[in-house]
Design an enzyme around this catalytic site. Structure first.
Site, short mmCIF file in Angstrom:
data_model
loop_
_atom_site.label_atom_id
_atom_site.label_comp_id
_atom_site.label_asym_id
_atom_site.label_seq_id
_atom_site.Cartn_x
_atom_site.Cartn_y
_atom_site.Cartn_z
N THR A 93 0.86 -1.18 0.00
CA THR A 93 0.00 0.00 0.00
C THR A 93 0.90 1.23 0.00
O THR A 93 1.65 1.44 0.96
CB THR A 93 -0.90 0.02 1.26
OG1 THR A 93 -1.63 -1.21 1.31
CG2 THR A 93 -1.88 1.19 1.21
N LYS A 168 -7.77 1.66 -3.05
CA LYS A 168 -7.42 1.22 -1.68
C LYS A 168 -7.56 2.38 -0.69
O LYS A 168 -8.06 2.20 0.43
CB LYS A 168 -5.98 0.69 -1.70
CG LYS A 168 -5.38 0.39 -0.36
CD LYS A 168 -5.71 -0.99 0.15
CE LYS A 168 -5.10 -1.22 1.51
NZ LYS A 168 -5.51 -2.43 2.15
N LYS A 243 -1.06 4.84 8.43
CA LYS A 243 -0.32 5.01 7.17
C LYS A 243 -1.30 5.15 6.00
O LYS A 243 -1.18 6.05 5.16
CB LYS A 243 0.59 3.79 6.93
CG LYS A 243 1.39 3.91 5.65
CD LYS A 243 2.14 2.63 5.29
CE LYS A 243 1.33 1.76 4.37
NZ LYS A 243 2.11 0.74 3.65
#
Ligand code: NAD
Length: 290
Positions: A93, A168, A243
């Site tokens: 990611t 995402k 994050k």
């Protein structure tokens, strides 16, 4: 059969590699932590002595690394030794802009590239049931599809480069905000004297239902088993959620999107991390807000 290189053999990567090895793919692996490589040798992984070793005579390289800077360092190290047509699939990611930079670097060297972050966590990686959100070209996607089918239950080409990471970011921003909302609903219920189990029974079958209630209820002893039943051991840690929300926040700012809830969620998870609670499961945000 395509020859595969895999960089990043941590919680997710080790499990994804195991599924590829079980499907009889030849995989050469590299991780800066030698222990993680060693653990996979009995399963058939070939050890790369260094990153350049991985790039020799390879068809597909998969990366599963902590962040975009590291993915870029890895790519920069190997890019000149890859043959044209090699596919780089980054399943980490990372932020959308960095993903686009990586695509451009690959295109300049006539390499194929996909950004393909995943949903499903360590359990999904273990069971081969991940969801891959993919950005890139049709050709690259077709080349990778047999491997997505081994490591996951669903993959979708969302669009051109960066759209996997963009998807995402949207998903995890929604997950974070719904989890915070679920915690608030249960707190209000508790303060109103409601039985949490009865509240769950209604919420999980009414218009308020969502994945955070139905599959991952953050209240101990209520709903299916979840990290709340295990002292909030992750699962998916609050620091990883922070994050992901920081990636979403960067995208919110660069696109001038109004997203006050997503922005607030990033702040809340930042506070949790600053107070040394980042190793707890992200659903512990519901206790943190109490
Ligand atoms: P992890 O920290 O367990 O694994 C990362 C691995 O990368 C480690 O083994 C580390 O030693 C290795 N590494 C770091 N720098 C390296 C380098 N320069 N060269 C080679 N190896 C290097 O992390 P993880 O949980 O496996 O997550 C990997 C990625 O997947 C992250 O981007 C994360 O956000 C994403 N992700 C994780 C989950 C989850 O539930 N853990 C879910 C979805 C997505």
């Amino acid at each position: 059969m395509k020859k595969i290189g895999f960089v990043g053999l941590g919680n997710m990567g080790a499990r994804m590699v195991t599924n590829l090895l079980n499907a009889n793919y030849g995989v050469i692996g590299y991780d800066i932590n030698e222990e993680f490589v060693k653990q996979l040798l009995p399963k058939g992984l070939k050890k790369a002595s260094d990153l350049n070793d991985i790039s020799k005579d390879i068809d597909i390289i998969i990366t599963m690394l902590p962040n975009g800077e590291i993915v870029e360092q890895v790519l920069d190290t190997i890019i000149d030794s890859l043959k044209p047509g090699t596919l780089i699939t980054d399943c980490s990611t990372i932020d959308v802009d960095k993903a686009k930079i990586l695509h451009q670097k690959c295109e300049d060297r006539k390499l194929l590239c996909l950004d393909a972050p995943v949903s499903g966590g360590v359990g999904g990686a273990e069971n081969g049931t991940l969801t891959f959100m993919v950005g890139g070209t049709e050709d690259a996607y077709e080349m990778m599809l047999p491997l997505f089918e081994i490591m996951g239950k669903k993959s979708l080409l969302c669009g051109s480069c960066g759209t996997g990471q963009a998807t995402k970011a949207c998903n995890n921003m929604l997950l974070a905000t719904t989890m915070i909302g679920v915690g608030e609903a249960f707190n209000l219920g508790k303060n109103l004297g409601l039985d949490p189990q009865k509240l769950f029974e209604i919420l999980s079958t009414s218009t308020g239902s969502c994945w955070a209630i139905n599959n991952y209820c953050p209240i101990k002893g209520v709903g299916p088993e979840s990290p709340a039943d295990n002292n909030f051991e992750p699962g998916f840690s609050a620091s990883l959620m922070f994050k992901d929300l920081s990636i979403a926040l960067k995208a919110i700012q660069s696109t001038n999107t109004s997203a006050p809830f997503g922005t607030k969620a990033q702040e809340n998870f930042g506070n949790m991390v600053n107070q040394k609670k980042g190793d707890l499961d992200f659903s512990a945000i519901t206790k943190f807000n109490e």
